[in-house]
Write an enzyme that holds these catalytic residues in place. Structure first.
Site, mmCIF file in Angstrom:
data_model
loop_
_atom_site.group_PDB
_atom_site.id
_atom_site.type_symbol
_atom_site.label_atom_id
_atom_site.label_comp_id
_atom_site.label_asym_id
_atom_site.label_seq_id
_atom_site.Cartn_x
_atom_site.Cartn_y
_atom_site.Cartn_z
ATOM 1 C CG ASN A 1 2.853 22.921 28.329
ATOM 2 O OD1 ASN A 1 4.041 23.028 28.045
ATOM 3 N ND2 ASN A 1 2.244 21.754 28.364
ATOM 4 C CE LYS A 2 3.689 22.219 20.738
ATOM 5 N NZ LYS A 2 4.713 21.446 20.030
ATOM 6 C CD GLU B 1 17.170 5.960 30.367
ATOM 7 O OE1 GLU B 1 16.308 6.788 30.038
ATOM 8 O OE2 GLU B 1 17.628 5.869 31.518
ATOM 9 C CE LYS C 1 16.468 6.368 34.434
ATOM 10 N NZ LYS C 1 15.704 7.600 34.508
HETATM 11 P P1 FAD Z 1 10.687 19.558 28.669
HETATM 12 O O1 FAD Z 1 10.624 18.856 29.967
HETATM 13 O O2 FAD Z 1 10.816 18.752 27.433
HETATM 14 O O3 FAD Z 1 9.386 20.483 28.558
HETATM 15 C C1 FAD Z 1 9.110 21.343 27.478
HETATM 16 C C2 FAD Z 1 7.636 21.720 27.538
HETATM 17 O O4 FAD Z 1 7.378 22.735 26.561
HETATM 18 C C3 FAD Z 1 6.705 20.553 27.219
HETATM 19 O O5 FAD Z 1 5.613 20.554 28.131
HETATM 20 C C4 FAD Z 1 6.197 20.880 25.795
HETATM 21 O O6 FAD Z 1 4.906 20.389 25.549
HETATM 22 C C5 FAD Z 1 6.205 22.402 25.816
HETATM 23 N N1 FAD Z 1 6.361 23.004 24.484
HETATM 24 C C6 FAD Z 1 7.283 22.705 23.543
HETATM 25 N N2 FAD Z 1 7.134 23.509 22.475
HETATM 26 C C7 FAD Z 1 6.092 24.320 22.748
HETATM 27 C C8 FAD Z 1 5.462 25.381 22.045
HETATM 28 N N3 FAD Z 1 5.896 25.771 20.821
HETATM 29 N N4 FAD Z 1 4.412 26.019 22.620
HETATM 30 C C9 FAD Z 1 3.970 25.649 23.858
HETATM 31 N N5 FAD Z 1 4.533 24.663 24.572
HETATM 32 C C10 FAD Z 1 5.575 24.007 24.036
HETATM 33 N N6 FAD Z 1 17.373 13.743 31.884
HETATM 34 C C11 FAD Z 1 17.755 13.409 33.143
HETATM 35 O O7 FAD Z 1 18.261 14.264 33.888
HETATM 36 N N7 FAD Z 1 17.598 12.128 33.617
HETATM 37 C C12 FAD Z 1 17.027 11.157 32.878
HETATM 38 O O8 FAD Z 1 16.889 10.021 33.338
HETATM 39 C C13 FAD Z 1 16.601 11.471 31.560
HETATM 40 N N8 FAD Z 1 15.989 10.541 30.804
HETATM 41 C C14 FAD Z 1 15.511 10.878 29.552
HETATM 42 C C15 FAD Z 1 14.856 9.909 28.804
HETATM 43 C C16 FAD Z 1 14.376 10.215 27.540
HETATM 44 C C17 FAD Z 1 13.646 9.157 26.751
HETATM 45 C C18 FAD Z 1 14.560 11.523 27.003
HETATM 46 C C19 FAD Z 1 14.025 11.859 25.633
HETATM 47 C C20 FAD Z 1 15.227 12.497 27.738
HETATM 48 C C21 FAD Z 1 15.707 12.184 29.018
HETATM 49 N N9 FAD Z 1 16.383 13.135 29.812
HETATM 50 C C22 FAD Z 1 16.801 12.815 31.083
HETATM 51 C C23 FAD Z 1 16.542 14.520 29.319
HETATM 52 C C24 FAD Z 1 15.402 15.395 29.900
HETATM 53 O O9 FAD Z 1 14.154 14.783 29.659
HETATM 54 C C25 FAD Z 1 15.389 16.803 29.320
HETATM 55 O O10 FAD Z 1 16.671 17.371 29.482
HETATM 56 C C26 FAD Z 1 14.335 17.654 30.031
HETATM 57 O O11 FAD Z 1 13.052 17.172 29.733
HETATM 58 C C27 FAD Z 1 14.452 19.123 29.653
HETATM 59 O O12 FAD Z 1 13.515 19.858 30.380
HETATM 60 P P2 FAD Z 1 12.846 21.155 29.761
HETATM 61 O O13 FAD Z 1 12.049 21.800 30.854
HETATM 62 O O14 FAD Z 1 13.869 21.973 29.061
HETATM 63 O O15 FAD Z 1 11.873 20.611 28.632
HETATM 64 P P1 NAD Z 2 23.109 12.086 22.912
HETATM 65 O O1 NAD Z 2 23.617 13.271 22.191
HETATM 66 O O2 NAD Z 2 23.479 11.897 24.321
HETATM 67 O O3 NAD Z 2 23.503 10.745 22.116
HETATM 68 C C1 NAD Z 2 23.306 10.663 20.729
HETATM 69 C C2 NAD Z 2 24.141 9.519 20.157
HETATM 70 O O4 NAD Z 2 23.862 9.444 18.763
HETATM 71 C C3 NAD Z 2 25.635 9.728 20.318
HETATM 72 O O5 NAD Z 2 26.200 8.563 20.861
HETATM 73 C C4 NAD Z 2 26.115 10.005 18.891
HETATM 74 O O6 NAD Z 2 27.423 9.531 18.645
HETATM 75 C C5 NAD Z 2 25.094 9.230 18.063
HETATM 76 N N1 NAD Z 2 24.954 9.727 16.680
HETATM 77 C C6 NAD Z 2 24.954 11.022 16.248
HETATM 78 N N2 NAD Z 2 24.820 11.056 14.910
HETATM 79 C C7 NAD Z 2 24.729 9.784 14.473
HETATM 80 C C8 NAD Z 2 24.565 9.185 13.196
HETATM 81 N N3 NAD Z 2 24.465 9.916 12.079
HETATM 82 N N4 NAD Z 2 24.511 7.844 13.123
HETATM 83 C C9 NAD Z 2 24.596 7.074 14.236
HETATM 84 N N5 NAD Z 2 24.755 7.585 15.469
HETATM 85 C C10 NAD Z 2 24.817 8.929 15.598
HETATM 86 O O7 NAD Z 2 21.518 12.180 22.748
HETATM 87 P P2 NAD Z 2 20.335 11.451 23.542
HETATM 88 O O8 NAD Z 2 20.687 10.057 23.888
HETATM 89 O O9 NAD Z 2 19.117 11.704 22.719
HETATM 90 O O10 NAD Z 2 20.219 12.294 24.883
HETATM 91 C C11 NAD Z 2 19.813 13.656 24.846
HETATM 92 C C12 NAD Z 2 20.052 14.278 26.208
HETATM 93 O O11 NAD Z 2 19.177 13.697 27.168
HETATM 94 C C13 NAD Z 2 21.478 14.043 26.714
HETATM 95 O O12 NAD Z 2 21.887 15.195 27.377
HETATM 96 C C14 NAD Z 2 21.333 12.912 27.696
HETATM 97 O O13 NAD Z 2 22.283 12.983 28.747
HETATM 98 C C15 NAD Z 2 19.919 13.146 28.239
HETATM 99 N N6 NAD Z 2 19.344 11.848 28.660
HETATM 100 C C16 NAD Z 2 19.678 11.395 29.895
HETATM 101 C C17 NAD Z 2 19.207 10.169 30.309
HETATM 102 C C18 NAD Z 2 19.576 9.654 31.684
HETATM 103 O O14 NAD Z 2 20.211 10.395 32.442
HETATM 104 N N7 NAD Z 2 19.199 8.454 32.055
HETATM 105 C C19 NAD Z 2 18.396 9.407 29.452
HETATM 106 C C20 NAD Z 2 18.091 9.894 28.193
HETATM 107 C C21 NAD Z 2 18.587 11.130 27.792
#
Ligand code: FAD
Ligand code: NAD
Length: 405
Positions: free
Chosen positions: A37-38, A170, A379
């Protein structure tokens, strides 16, 4: 006999789940497991909107990887992956190389800018601890500078969020709680602050339950958020953004902060390594291996799986990444031992809850709709559950969210 070597890339939800499940499933002498991991820490990506808005310190969203792995069975290497050479079964790191017998790619996703000009240079994205810290600091800097400068630039106090998906909403939930605190801290008139959300689709949270979306919009509007729906971001500039309001009508919005939250694509390592991908995501086989590769599993945000009921990809989520980690660990144990049944992955979607700040949320869980305190409680239960699944009760006790009321 030489032990087979499993290399897991990424210690996010998918990678850590694979490592912690595999370490339980195999004996010390059966296999060599290497986790790369990074950083030497894992961060809860699902909490990054809080660290970005400044409502939760970034140290609360991360913990040391060494706390959850069994060092007798798993070796950890801090390193950045540049590329995978599948022909030679090697991982190229920025400062070295690793060989593998089985590889798990769990490197997460990256912000998708769809090639829109100027966004990479001028907008922030909520993707890791470094970017979250930068967003929080940048917003504070804008408030402090506005207060100190003689000739006031009001646009410093405009924060634009591109995209009203779950990440954008969020973040706005947290930001709208943080802004009154910032106004008090920096002696700024709250009426001067603008929070704008620009969404290309005709609705906020496209595809989500309409009644819940209505609630979310009303709650955020009450806290000062303005929505520009059916408005696409066309360009990022040093001064803000340019949006398109209809066919030809372009408008410039000046803003001191632009946060781009309009979706993700797979990790760039995927395409660089020659895997066939759609927006950086590999359509994996049912057992989570990449098509054409018996020794490479791809899980989490860099994997694409289709929901056959609607013939569309499942959205990339932590929920799915963790479930894939469990299946991946099982399948690796079967391959290592040469006995047992390889499993196909089927997501078990328990629901979706979208936070609207500390004490408010909307969601559907176990088929039931919920809003307000009840959804917010759910949540936090989900947040704690993910800690529990990787690090057990000790990790929940250390990092969990217990501010239920
Ligand atoms: P990650 O959890 O992102 O982990 C990737 C890991 O790889 C990290 O540790 C990173 O440092 C490492 N890495 C990346 N590139 C490299 C590299 N080149 N070399 C070495 N290490 C590297 N999903 C939900 O189900 N419920 C939620 O409520 C929800 N809320 C979210 C809120 C936010 C603000 C965001 C941005 C996303 C949310 N998501 C949620 C989506 C969810 O976070 C992602 O789908 C999830 O983190 C994916 O898991 P992953 O293991 O693929 O990657
Ligand atoms: P998303 O793809 O779910 O939403 C992106 C939004 O940006 C869409 O509504 C789209 O219409 C809009 N968009 C795209 N291009 C645009 C443009 N040029 N101008 C204006 N609007 C534009 O992406 P996300 O919100 O980053 O979520 C990424 C993933 O992480 C999703 O799978 C989501 O379900 C997951 N996630 C889940 C939670 C949760 O479960 N609470 C929270 C955060 C993220």
């Amino acid at each position: 006999m030489r032990k087979p070597k499993v290399v897991i890339l990424g210690a996010g939800y998918g990678g850590l789940m694979t490592a912690t499940k595999l370490q339980k499933a195999v004996g010390v002498n059966e296999v060599e497991i290497l986790l790369v991991n990074k950083n030497d820490y894992h961060y809860e990506t699902t909490w990054l909107h809080e660290a970005s808005a400044g409502t939760l310190h970034h140290d609360r969203v991360r913990y040391n990887i060494s706390e959850v792995i069994d060092r007798n069975k798993v070796d950890f290497i801090q390193g950045t992956v540049s590329e995978i050479n599948t022909k030679e079964k090697k991982v190229i790191l920025e400062d070295g190389e690793l060989e593998y017998d089985y590889l798990v790619v769990a490197l997460g996703g990256e912000s998708e800018t769809f090639g829109i000009k100027g966004l990479k240079e001028h907008a922030f994205s909520i993707v890791n601890v470094d970017s979250a810290r930068q967003i929080r600091e940048h917003i504070e800097y804008q408030f402090a500078t506005y207060k100190a400068e003689e000739e006031k630039k009001e646009e410093r106090l405009t924060i634009v969020v591109g995209g009203a998906g779950f990440t954008g909403i969020e973040f706005l939930g947290e930001l709208s709680n943080r802004v009154p605190e910032l106004c008090r801290e920096y002696d700024v008139d709250p009426n001067k602050v603008k929070m704008l959300c620009v969404e290309a689709a005709p609705t906020v949270l496209p595809g989500f339950d309409a009644e819940l979306v209505k609630y979310a919009v009303a709650q955020l509007e009450k806290k000062g958020v303005t929505f520009m729906i059916g408005t696409a971001v066309k360009e990022g500039t040093p001064e803000g953004i340019i949006v398109a309001k209809g066919e030809d009508e372009l408008e410039e919005i000046k803003a001191g902060t632009v946060v781009w939250a309009a979706g993700i694509r797979g990790n760039s390592v995927i395409e660089k390594s020659g895997f066939e991908a759609m927006r950086g995501r590999v359509k994996v086989q049912p057992d989570l291996r990449a098509p054409g590769y018996d020794d490479v599993f791809i899980i989490g945000d860099s994997a694409l799986i289709i929901n056959e009921e609607i013939n569309r990809p499942y959205p990339p989520t932590a929920q799915i990444a963790m479930q894939q980690g469990e299946t991946c660990a099982h399948n690796l144990a079967v391959l290592i031992r040469g006995k047992g049944e390889i499993q196909s992955f089927t997501p078990d979607i328990k629901g979706t809850v979208c936070s609207l700040g500390e004490d408010d949320a909307i969601g559907v869980a176990f088929g039931k709709k919920m809003v307000g305190g009840k959804a917010s409680f759910m949540k936090k239960v989900i947040d704690n559950r993910s800690l529990y699944m990787i690090g057990g009760p000790t990790l929940v006790f250390k990092k969990g969210k217990f501010n239920f009321l």
